[in-house]
Write an enzyme that holds these catalytic residues in place. Structure first.
Site, PDB file in Angstrom:
ATOM      1  N   ASN A 129       6.456   5.580  -6.625  1.00  0.00           N
ATOM      2  CA  ASN A 129       4.311   6.430  -6.112  1.00  0.00           C
ATOM      3  C   ASN A 129       4.493   6.100  -4.357  1.00  0.00           C
ATOM      4  O   ASN A 129       3.466   7.411  -3.558  1.00  0.00           O
ATOM      5  CB  ASN A 129       3.458   6.101  -7.042  1.00  0.00           C
ATOM      6  N   GLU A 227       1.913  -6.720 -10.402  1.00  0.00           N
ATOM      7  CA  GLU A 227       1.190  -5.287  -9.987  1.00  0.00           C
ATOM      8  C   GLU A 227       1.092  -4.209 -10.627  1.00  0.00           C
ATOM      9  O   GLU A 227       1.814  -3.155 -10.547  1.00  0.00           O
ATOM     10  CB  GLU A 227       0.849  -4.739  -8.462  1.00  0.00           C
ATOM     11  N   CYS A 261      -2.357   3.541  -8.735  1.00  0.00           N
ATOM     12  CA  CYS A 261      -2.846   2.571  -8.907  1.00  0.00           C
ATOM     13  C   CYS A 261      -4.486   2.324  -8.760  1.00  0.00           C
ATOM     14  O   CYS A 261      -5.178   2.286  -9.587  1.00  0.00           O
ATOM     15  CB  CYS A 261      -2.380   1.226  -9.480  1.00  0.00           C
ATOM     16  N   GLU A 433      -0.616  -9.762  -3.418  1.00  0.00           N
ATOM     17  CA  GLU A 433       0.162  -9.767  -2.288  1.00  0.00           C
ATOM     18  C   GLU A 433      -0.587  -9.651  -0.971  1.00  0.00           C
ATOM     19  O   GLU A 433      -2.140  -9.109  -0.881  1.00  0.00           O
ATOM     20  CB  GLU A 433       0.924  -8.390  -2.740  1.00  0.00           C
TER      21      GLU A 433
END
Length: 454
Positions: A129, A227, A261, A433
């Site tokens: 994505n 993630e 997301c 992150e």
């Protein structure tokens, strides 16, 4: 061989060799050798080479952006930002190399210091994505901390990753230090996860696959950052600037065709402002330009694949026809197109209201008061991101503390900045992150005590 399709036309644009387990073994051996020299290099030299890598990426931003348009269907404006984000991440990480400090801890009888040492070889499994920036989220700080990186891009979007590896060599990074291994998850992905020479896995993708990777890493007590999915709320209180909230709402879930997301696909509106919000949202959705991602005017492109299009259609089909309150336009013919869609009048626990669709579909649900808004915001298994709109600073702070998500925005939909930490609660992942502590996530802490007693 992996075949890469243009999502806007369904035409093949490239074929790429798929890495085997033997290829992964050989890559780990090369990376291990390269990492030793890289870790031994002076911090200033590592920083200089990373800045050179950033400069070379900057020289090729347009080329990388065009590749992203072709393989991922991203709009050209988004793709340019993504290539520029890789450059910025490398620059930011380079600035941390010489500030990767340990500590001096007061103790009795001597001197105690900590030393931050690189892990070794890091495996990065990146999604389709946001192929470039998410790969760089891990690659840049891992390299800066003295590690080697093996990157497995998604099998549908390997082209920009392969080009970045070429640019790294052009910038002067050592051979073997940063390698790209296109391949399938069950072959190349599993080989990376299971390889004893890989010290850490960084994975971005679905919660289902993330759980599987975590279980496999546990067998070797291997570090992992995950993630994963999201179903983020966009909470609009009646005291907010409703006009601004409605104007901002479309691209909060339509950016990248909803394949994000952090997409705010659960729009929660206080009941007294509900009708007004929908009245304002309708023209805003209908005016979104969906089409050729290479066209500068386009705001939303296609979905990534036929499988993803089928998935989005299945969720929309689950909602009854009268639940479709707003529907925009999308091209017909070849390409994986789905129109911007807003659903209302559905149960708050319906699949389309609580599960991640990963497409340009949002639900609008009413709430009564602050407590009800918090209840609805937390009524999914995820906790990645979210927004809230209010003019009341106290409310903004109360609700931000109560919503269980890792990244929240007030009167904004901004979730990701390379200088602030990013990650999720609950089923949205593990670890953080980006931000000022990104490099330390790729280090071991060694404690050394030096006795000063005679």
């Amino acid at each position: 061989m992996l075949q890469v399709l243009n999502p806007a036309t369904e035409e093949p644009v490239a074929t790429v060799p798929a890495a085997t387990r033997a290829d992964v073994d050989a890559a780990v051996a090369r990376a291990t050798a390269a990492q030793r020299g890289w870790a031994a290099a002076a911090p200033a030299d590592r920083a200089r080479l990373l800045r050179r890598f950033a400069a070379v990426v900057d020289e090729h931003v347009e080329e990388l952006a065009r590749l992203e348009v072709t393989e991922a269907g991203h709009t050209i404006g988004n793709a340019r930002w993504e290539a520029g984000n890789v450059r910025d991440l490398l620059d930011y990480a380079a600035g941390g190399v010489e500030r990767l400090n340990g500590r001096q801890i007061p103790v009795a009888g001597g001197l105690d210091i900590t030393i931050l040492e690189p892990l070794g070889v890091v495996g990065v499994i990146a999604p389709w994505n946001f192929p470039m920036p998410i790969a760089a989220w891990a690659t840049a700080p891992a390299l800066a901390a003295g590690n080697a990186v093996l990157l497995k891009p998604s099998e549908t979007t390997p082209l920009t990753a392969l080009r970045l590896a070429e640019l790294a060599l052009e910038a002067g990074l050592p051979e073997g230090l940063f390698q790209v291994l296109p391949g399938t998850g069950p072959v190349a992905g599993d080989a990376l996860v299971e390889h004893p020479g890989i010290a850490k896995i960084v994975f971005t993708g679905s919660t289902r696959v993330g759980k599987s990777i975590m279980a496999k890493c546990a067998d070797q007590v291997k570090r992992v950052t995950l993630e994963l999915g999201g179903k983020s709320p966009n909470i609009v209180f009646a005291d907010a600037d409703v006009e601004a909230a409605a104007a901002a709402a479309p691209m909060s879930f339509l950016d990248n065709s909803g394949q994000d997301c952090c997409a705010r696909t659960r729009i929660l509106v206080q009941r007294s402002a509900y009708d007004r919000f929908l009245e304002l949202l309708t023209p805003a959705i209908e005016e979104i330009v969906v089409g050729d991602p290479a066209d500068e005017r386009t705001q939303m492109g296609p979905l990534i694949s036929r499988a993803q299009l089928d998935r989005v259609r299945s969720y929309a089909a689950d909602a009854t026809e009268h639940a479709v309150a707003i529907r925009g336009k999308a091209p017909e013919g070849p390409g994986f197109w789905f129109p911007p869609t807003v659903l209302t009048g559905i149960a708050e626990d319906a699949p389309c209201a609580v599960e991640e669709i990963f497409g340009p579909v949002a639900v609008v649900l009413p709430f009564e008061d602050e407590a009800d808004a918090i209840r609805l915001a937390n009524a999914t298994e995820y906790g990645l991101s979210g927004s809230l709109w209010t003019r009341d600073v106290g409310r903004a702070l109360r609700v931000s503390r109560a919503v269980r998500a890792g990244n929240l925005s007030v009167n904004s939909h901004s979730s990701v900045r390379y200088w602030t930490p990013f990650g999720g609660y609950r089923q949205s992942g593990l670890g953080r992150e980006l931000g000022p502590d990104a490099l330390t996530a790729f280090t071991e802490t060694k404690n050394v005590f030096i006795s000063t007693e005679a």
